[in-house]
Design a protein around this motif. Sequence first.
Motif, PDB file in Angstrom:
ATOM      1  N   SER A 346       0.815  -1.215   0.000  1.00  0.00           N
ATOM      2  CA  SER A 346       0.000   0.000   0.000  1.00  0.00           C
ATOM      3  C   SER A 346       0.851   1.268   0.000  1.00  0.00           C
ATOM      4  O   SER A 346       0.352   2.355  -0.306  1.00  0.00           O
ATOM      5  N   GLU A 375     -13.196  -1.075  -0.595  1.00  0.00           N
ATOM      6  CA  GLU A 375     -14.167  -0.083  -0.136  1.00  0.00           C
ATOM      7  C   GLU A 375     -15.037  -0.584   1.004  1.00  0.00           C
ATOM      8  O   GLU A 375     -15.663   0.215   1.711  1.00  0.00           O
ATOM      9  N   SER A 378     -12.416   0.309   4.097  1.00  0.00           N
ATOM     10  CA  SER A 378     -12.010   1.699   4.305  1.00  0.00           C
ATOM     11  C   SER A 378     -12.337   2.521   3.066  1.00  0.00           C
ATOM     12  O   SER A 378     -12.327   2.013   1.937  1.00  0.00           O
ATOM     13  N   THR A 379     -12.604   3.796   3.272  1.00  0.00           N
ATOM     14  CA  THR A 379     -12.866   4.681   2.137  1.00  0.00           C
ATOM     15  C   THR A 379     -11.609   4.915   1.309  1.00  0.00           C
ATOM     16  O   THR A 379     -11.688   5.399   0.182  1.00  0.00           O
ATOM     17  N   VAL A 380     -10.445   4.561   1.853  1.00  0.00           N
ATOM     18  CA  VAL A 380      -9.194   4.699   1.099  1.00  0.00           C
ATOM     19  C   VAL A 380      -9.162   3.713  -0.067  1.00  0.00           C
ATOM     20  O   VAL A 380      -8.635   4.012  -1.135  1.00  0.00           O
ATOM     21  N   GLN A 382      -7.590   0.597  -0.792  1.00  0.00           N
ATOM     22  CA  GLN A 382      -6.238   0.305  -1.266  1.00  0.00           C
ATOM     23  C   GLN A 382      -6.227  -0.633  -2.470  1.00  0.00           C
ATOM     24  O   GLN A 382      -5.323  -0.577  -3.298  1.00  0.00           O
ATOM     25  N   GLN A 385      -6.940   1.426  -5.537  1.00  0.00           N
ATOM     26  CA  GLN A 385      -5.866   2.415  -5.608  1.00  0.00           C
ATOM     27  C   GLN A 385      -4.599   1.793  -6.194  1.00  0.00           C
ATOM     28  O   GLN A 385      -3.914   2.394  -7.039  1.00  0.00           O
TER      29      GLN A 385
END
Length: 532
Positions: A346, A375, A378-380, A382, A385
């Motif tokens: 990450s 999702e 976490s809203t991040v 990974q 991403q």
Amino acid sequence: MLRRSFLKYIRVPATTLHPHELSSYKLLSSSSTSAAESKSFNSSFATVHSNPYQSYPVVEYLDGQSSDFAMIDYDEDVVRLKLQELERELLDDIDCDDDDFSIDPSMDFDSEWGDSFANIVLPTSPKESSSSDSNISSISNNKDTQELHIAPSPGLCSPVTPKQLLLKCAAAISEQNMKEAATIISDLRQMVSIQGDPSERIAAYMVEGLAARMATSGQGLYRALKCKVPPSSDRLSAMQILFEVCPCFKFGFMAANGAIEEAVKDEDNVHIIDFDINQGSQYMQLIQTLASRPGKPPRIRLTGVDDPESVQRTVGGLEIIGQLLEKFAESVGMSFEFLSLAAKTSEVTPGMLRCQPKEALIVNFAFQLHHMPDESVSTVNQRDQLLRMVKGLGPKLVTVVEQDVNTNTAPFYPRFVEAYTYYLAVFESLDATLARNSPDRMNVEKQCLARDIVNIIACEGEERIERYEVAGKWRARMKMAGFVPCPLSSRVDSTIKENLKQYCDRFNAKQEHGALNFGWESKSLVVASAWK
């Protein structure tokens, strides 16, 4: 159509609705909803969303009722959960046009489990998957219905099986009936054995996962299983055996290698990035194949990302693996360089990978992407991403090999059933390749499969790291990140199928959507695909 799909998948947890809340729940679909009633519904809605891991039935909301819908004042946490839910549903339905879904008569349920599902209605949520069994992830959690079908028919004296007790125990835990669950666990432990047949062995590990969930010690037990490996090299050895003796895993690597070989056949300089290189055996085969082809072999630069928390670090890290690969490449006359990148996946940035413009870039994801939170955690996000970051590198090819099972967003009970169905097939396949009394088989199941099973069953949130997804959802993620499929060639397909003949005929390989699916009988276990 998008608005209709969005409203269709508004969900609330059925298992937490009481009769007085249900009346407010129904108000949303009434055109005569009052402001006071909307306020009541909003209060119930916020309350039931305190636990994001409850099962969600679908609520149909008609187009002509947006005025009442607008009166509801969602708080930030609810909106965040709804956005996560919407993203999951869009991923599931990306290739589906039908609004309705019914049970597929071709779904291959085990007879004992199938009885339990006979009259359970699936919600309206079509799921694209190469494995039809993955649809059980949408089964609603209704304890009364489950118990009704678990009980034998009147007049019959069939003994209760471990599978039936596992199902009943999981249902009890999902309903917070811990006293009943504890009694069932005690009974189960008297019936199972890690040296028995596949159904007994998987039950032995799953019952410990259920016990760990009851004690909220899932992550602790997961870590303990790591710590009990004496030494850590034993676990690596077990993983190697698993990849070698279970064709579905072995041929997953072979399919990825075949796609890479074809992508670099005209290249002089190749840079391969691997985010989970394991022990490097995949590259032993790739180096040997590339070195033996006509003409001068390409110069290979291999970057292995070394997670600081990896178990490999305790036995020398990737440096030792790199040295072995370099010596092997030298022995076959290939120019080869290995680079070790000590960083969590990450945290990897494009600059850390040192890509060069004259190199053909290949990225390999083999049994690694499912460890990345998405999702639902976490809203991040990974997972997506990482895929977008890799797409930005401009790779010539990206290979993805993953296990074909949904243990990511499914609520506890359907996730438990999904895991049982999947791992039972894996345990049966091991019986076909290793003797029942084989120390290697017991080592593989204890060191590799048991850890995954415990984590899937006992853990939630960030603690649950074995978050597998079905093939259709991986396709959706790859497409959303900007990739297009690169179908595996007929040569790769035919080579693998020819090699598969040396194994039990219950193993199979078939191509779907340009990817190769490897399975045991009718159950898809591993899917390998390529993207550009």
